[in-house]
Enzyme design. Structure first.
Site, PDB file in Angstrom:
ATOM      1  N   ASN A  50       0.844  -1.200   0.000  1.00  0.00           N
ATOM      2  CA  ASN A  50       0.000   0.000   0.000  1.00  0.00           C
ATOM      3  C   ASN A  50       0.878   1.248   0.000  1.00  0.00           C
ATOM      4  O   ASN A  50       2.106   1.155   0.001  1.00  0.00           O
ATOM      5  CB  ASN A  50      -0.969  -0.025   1.188  1.00  0.00           C
TER       6      ASN A  50
ATOM      7  N   ASP B 292      -4.917  -9.391  13.249  1.00  0.00           N
ATOM      8  CA  ASP B 292      -5.046  -7.965  13.592  1.00  0.00           C
ATOM      9  C   ASP B 292      -4.102  -7.698  14.771  1.00  0.00           C
ATOM     10  O   ASP B 292      -4.371  -8.097  15.909  1.00  0.00           O
ATOM     11  CB  ASP B 292      -6.501  -7.643  13.953  1.00  0.00           C
ATOM     12  N   ILE B 293      -3.019  -7.040  14.484  1.00  0.00           N
ATOM     13  CA  ILE B 293      -1.949  -6.843  15.483  1.00  0.00           C
ATOM     14  C   ILE B 293      -2.475  -6.022  16.666  1.00  0.00           C
ATOM     15  O   ILE B 293      -2.296  -6.389  17.831  1.00  0.00           O
ATOM     16  CB  ILE B 293      -0.746  -6.121  14.843  1.00  0.00           C
TER      17      ILE B 293
ATOM     18  N   LYS C 164     -14.017   1.914  15.317  1.00  0.00           N
ATOM     19  CA  LYS C 164     -12.783   1.119  15.347  1.00  0.00           C
ATOM     20  C   LYS C 164     -12.223   1.064  16.763  1.00  0.00           C
ATOM     21  O   LYS C 164     -11.786   0.032  17.252  1.00  0.00           O
ATOM     22  CB  LYS C 164     -11.776   1.800  14.407  1.00  0.00           C
TER      23      LYS C 164
ATOM     24  N   LYS D 161     -11.923  -2.460  18.800  1.00  0.00           N
ATOM     25  CA  LYS D 161     -10.609  -2.999  19.173  1.00  0.00           C
ATOM     26  C   LYS D 161     -10.354  -2.883  20.676  1.00  0.00           C
ATOM     27  O   LYS D 161      -9.344  -3.372  21.175  1.00  0.00           O
ATOM     28  CB  LYS D 161      -9.508  -2.295  18.384  1.00  0.00           C
TER      29      LYS D 161
HETATM   30  O1  C5P Z   1      -9.705  -0.904  10.588  1.00  0.00           O
HETATM   31  P1  C5P Z   1      -8.286  -1.350  10.728  1.00  0.00           P
HETATM   32  O2  C5P Z   1      -8.202  -2.705  11.318  1.00  0.00           O
HETATM   33  O3  C5P Z   1      -7.523  -1.227   9.452  1.00  0.00           O
HETATM   34  O4  C5P Z   1      -7.650  -0.358  11.800  1.00  0.00           O
HETATM   35  C1  C5P Z   1      -6.462   0.313  11.613  1.00  0.00           C
HETATM   36  C2  C5P Z   1      -5.609   0.249  12.843  1.00  0.00           C
HETATM   37  O5  C5P Z   1      -5.380  -1.114  13.183  1.00  0.00           O
HETATM   38  C3  C5P Z   1      -4.228   0.836  12.621  1.00  0.00           C
HETATM   39  O6  C5P Z   1      -3.787   1.328  13.876  1.00  0.00           O
HETATM   40  C4  C5P Z   1      -3.391  -0.356  12.202  1.00  0.00           C
HETATM   41  O7  C5P Z   1      -2.029  -0.194  12.482  1.00  0.00           O
HETATM   42  C5  C5P Z   1      -4.011  -1.476  13.011  1.00  0.00           C
HETATM   43  N1  C5P Z   1      -3.995  -2.779  12.351  1.00  0.00           N
HETATM   44  C6  C5P Z   1      -3.211  -3.777  12.866  1.00  0.00           C
HETATM   45  N2  C5P Z   1      -3.254  -5.033  12.260  1.00  0.00           N
HETATM   46  C7  C5P Z   1      -4.004  -5.251  11.184  1.00  0.00           C
HETATM   47  C8  C5P Z   1      -4.792  -4.232  10.647  1.00  0.00           C
HETATM   48  C9  C5P Z   1      -4.751  -3.004  11.249  1.00  0.00           C
HETATM   49  O8  C5P Z   1      -2.520  -3.567  13.831  1.00  0.00           O
HETATM   50  N3  C5P Z   1      -3.994  -6.462  10.627  1.00  0.00           N
END
Ligand code: C5P
Length: 403
Positions: free
Chosen positions: A210, A310-311, A347, A351
């Site tokens: 990206n 999702d980290i 969001k 999260k």
């Molecule tokens: O909606 P999304 O999951 O893309 O949210 C974005 C936030 O989540 C950002 O802080 C991004 O660094 C984190 N993120 C993450 N791992 C992912 C996707 C998003 O840590 N796989």
């Protein structure tokens, strides 16, 4: 943005071959908005001339304590009174030994002893001199006296040897001086940051990535170090230099894919604040081909996607349930094309994190400028458009107050 605006710096130069770099250093300090008053020892003038330093600093250079042009003939008192900091680069072994003993037998050492401001030294010497027990003693005494040492670095030396003792590059010294002047609300805190894009391999030569440049995450890393934190940066593929690396206050793990970024982040969960700034790919390729996928006429390959971990979500979950460990303050980032405030707040709740920072506007990718929307439990607040480093500094101050 000029990070040294209105700062008055006395730039001391002692005798060493690295003195030729002080010319560039003076230029960089001025570029950052500082006014620079150069003071040179007698030995320094063997390496670079006062005329050069005068031309670059725009001020007459002081070389002697017997200069009758200064009021009361008290240059040492006048100079140290008006300065915000004295920066000596290069600081030779001899000068450091003198300063550590409180000797004052020329203008530079005298004004250091008479100072009413911070003193920072950028040592530069041959590696044997740096490793000598006498220099160790000087360093210990100077540190005890709250003198800040910038470097030295290791590498090739003018004498032909390789080792510790090289003066830091002028840009590194400037970065560290800027950091020195920042507030330190994160002193003693550990900060973990993900930054940049991820790259999901399709085959050995192709992949999905990206437009994230990593600039915002790296700016936050720099601002966190400036604020006194110990920082670990988990960076996706981007060719940005690690900020303030020479301070030893920042470490970095380079990763390619979202899975690697996840693993590297989970290895560093012991932190007080976590900034998830990376633009992580939501999906990876289920089975990347080991060989380059050949063109098959008009037929396009069938790529099967698989959701990436999702980290941020995992980080928020794991650490919350980890007994005995402080809960890190998790900050997420959001880049939305529509209805940023609502999506970002949704969001934040999904999260389970206290703060989400929204990137306003479509022109944030790769730019040095950004505009942020801060969303936490108390509502949302727009920050004025500014350079990413300036926004990062504001964000760090805000988060520091929360923890
Ligand atoms: O909606 P999304 O999951 O893309 O949210 C974005 C936030 O989540 C950002 O802080 C991004 O660094 C984190 N993120 C993450 N791992 C992912 C996707 C998003 O840590 N796989």
């Amino acid at each position: 943005m000029q990070s040294l605006l209105n700062k008055k710096i006395v730039l001391g130069i002692s005798g060493g071959i690295a003195a030729y770099k002080s010319a560039e250093l003076a230029r960089l300090l001025i570029q950052e908005g500082a006014s620079v008053q150069v003071v040179m020892t007698e030995a320094a003038q063997q390496f670079v001339t006062p005329v050069t330093m005068q031309a670059l600093s725009g001020n007459p250079v002081f070389t002697s304590q017997w200069d009758s042009s200064v009021a009361n003939n008290m240059a040492h008192i006048e100079l140290s009174r008006s300065a915000d900091a004295i920066l000596i680069a290069p600081a030779s072994a001899d000068l450091m030994a003198k300063l550590s003993l409180g000797l004052a037998d020329d203008l530079l050492t005298t004004l250091c002893l008479a100072r009413d401001c911070s003193l920072l030294l950028a040592p530069a010497m041959n590696k044997q001199m740096w490793e000598h027990a006498a220099t160790h003693r000087s360093v210990a005494r100077l540190t005890q006296d709250s003198v800040a040492l910038l470097g030295p670095a290791s590498g090739a030396q003018a004498c032909g040897e390789v080792g510790m003792g090289r003066m830091l590059e002028p840009a590194e010294i400037t970065e560290q001086l800027i950091a020195f002047f920042q507030k330190k609300p994160l002193a003693g805190k550990k900060v973990l940051i993900t930054a940049g894009p991820t790259f999901e391999a399709i085959d050995p030569v192709r992949g999905i990535t990206n437009r994230s440049s990593g600039k915002m995450g790296f700016a936050i890393a720099r601002a966190a170090v400036e604020a006194g934190a110990q920082v670990h940066l988990v960076a996706g593929p981007c060719d940005l230099e690690t900020p303030l690396e020479a301070t030893g206050k920042i470490s970095r793990t380079n990763v390619i894919s979202a899975k690697e970024m996840h693993a590297a982040t989970m290895n560093s969960i012991d932190c007080d604040v976590f900034f998830a700034v990376a633009a992580v790919a939501d999906w990876g390729i289920a089975k990347p081909s080991k060989e380059k996928i050949k063109r098959q006429g008009k037929q396009s390959p069938n790529l099967e996607f698989i959701a990436n971990p999702d980290i941020l979500l995992d980080m928020a979950k794991i650490v919350r349930t980890k007994a005995g460990k402080p809960h890190p303050y998790c900050v997420g980032f959001a880049a939305e094309s529509t209805d940023l405030a609502n999506h970002a707040n949704e969001k934040r709740k999904r999260k389970g994190i206290p703060m989400v920072v929204g990137n306003i506007g479509p022109d944030t990718f790769g730019s040095d400028l950004n505009q942020l929307l801060i969303i936490d439990e108390s509502g949302s607040k727009k920050m004025a458009k500014a350079e990413k480093l300036q926004l990062a500094r504001q964000l760090i101050q805000l988060v520091a107050k929360k923890i």
